[in-house]
Design an enzyme around this catalytic site. Sequence first.
Site, short mmCIF file in Angstrom:
data_model
loop_
_atom_site.label_atom_id
_atom_site.label_comp_id
_atom_site.label_asym_id
_atom_site.label_seq_id
_atom_site.Cartn_x
_atom_site.Cartn_y
_atom_site.Cartn_z
N LYS A 190 0.10 4.23 -0.11
CA LYS A 190 -0.16 5.30 0.86
C LYS A 190 -0.09 6.68 0.18
CE LYS A 190 -0.92 2.35 4.04
NZ LYS A 190 -0.15 1.71 5.09
C1 LIG Z 1 0.23 0.61 6.01
C2 LIG Z 1 -0.03 0.66 7.46
C3 LIG Z 1 0.97 0.42 8.41
C4 LIG Z 1 2.31 -0.13 8.08
O1 LIG Z 1 3.07 0.62 7.21
P1 LIG Z 1 4.20 -0.09 6.32
O2 LIG Z 1 4.95 1.05 5.73
O3 LIG Z 1 3.53 -0.94 5.31
O4 LIG Z 1 5.06 -0.89 7.25
C5 LIG Z 1 0.67 0.63 9.75
N1 LIG Z 1 -0.56 1.01 10.13
C6 LIG Z 1 -1.54 1.23 9.26
C7 LIG Z 1 -2.88 1.68 9.75
C8 LIG Z 1 -1.33 1.04 7.89
O5 LIG Z 1 -2.35 1.21 7.03
#
Ligand SMILES: *Cc1c(COP(=O)(O)O)cnc(C)c1O
Length: 390
Positions: A190
């Site tokens: 991310k």
């Molecule tokens: C990555 C992601 C999540 C979840 O985040 P995590 O930190 O991996 O639990 C939720 N929604 C979207 C759209 C994502 O891309």
Amino acid sequence: MQENFLPFALPDIGEEEISEVTNCLRTGWLTTGPKTAQFEQAFSEYINVRYSLAVNSGTAGLHLALEATGVIPGDKIITTPYTFTATAEVIRYLGADPVFVDVELETFNIDPAQVERKIASLKAAGAKLKAIIPVHFGGQACEMDSILEIAGHHGLKVVEDAAHALPSSYRGRRIGTLGDATVFSFYATKPLVTGEGGMVVTNSEEIARRIKIMRLHGINRDVWDRYTSKKPNWYYEVVAPGFKYNMPDIMAAIGIHQLKKVERFQKRREEIARRYTEAFADLPLRTPQVVRPEDTHSWHLYVIKLELEKLTISRDEFIEKMAEKGIGTSVHFIPLHLHPYWRDRYKLKPDDYPNALHAYERAVSLPIYSRMTNADQSRVIDAVREVLRW
Ligand SMILES: *Cc1c(COP(=O)(O)O)cnc(C)c1O
């Protein structure tokens, strides 16, 4: 993996993050403590929001945000099928059910007009509607004015899935300041990484207080407060069956320094995005990211949509050929209504969400991250051009 393989995503970690983690290990305070508090405060200042609550994943943050807004078994929550399963699974954690609404073809974001129509038919059927979860796909802000207006009109909460949207803004307003609560993810791919981690931000004191309790076993004060307050440090009270979702200081140590770089990272990704769009102008593909001039797009993802009707290869062949040329790509997302669990539980058919299906069949995400060099990007561009001529 080939030696010169260009990965789809790579974190951008500097010496600052490394020495802060080392420092954290040396102090001996590993779990939630001073660094988490520092990260939260810096995050609140950056977003310009009253409360930031660090958690150990974006998924945990979504779960806590929904719990804190009062979602109970039997509730219905409106969201998009064009997302990662985490967005919808947290609804099920609480015994509630998602109601999927199709996306706009241009942005892959939930379509407010269809939300409005869906609410009308749900209300007519007597459903207990509680909230809307918009997902800012790829970092492009959803049509928030419409969504907030619809939510206000029907008394619904808005919990934003901003896993991709740091930093993003909507008509000059930063994502994180609009809905009742907004959730960011710090997963390894991310825009800000702590390995695993997340942040819930809100201006609601009530939501913040509830999340603070529920992220750590339903204890009414977190560890840091517990060991520094005037009360005997062994004393605490459990007021609910909470969760174990707190962010450890080891993770916050990374986040503190990542946060200082998010603007620079975004600028670089924006540059990469602009160059891709120029380089692909004459190719049989579409770039779905419609960036309103008054918005900031985080450019977490750069998604091309192949015009299959003009091509002799399929999307899957395209991905294979790119890999042969040493370029990592991905697909965002396999819509939820095609996955066995969601499909079978809610008896969904592929063309129940024609826009999500259309997007999915054509979408390919290309590498876009701050550590890519111009030469890396040239390789991607050349590969795309060659493969499409194949
Ligand atoms: C990555 C992601 C999540 C979840 O985040 P995590 O930190 O991996 O639990 C939720 N929604 C979207 C759209 C994502 O891309």
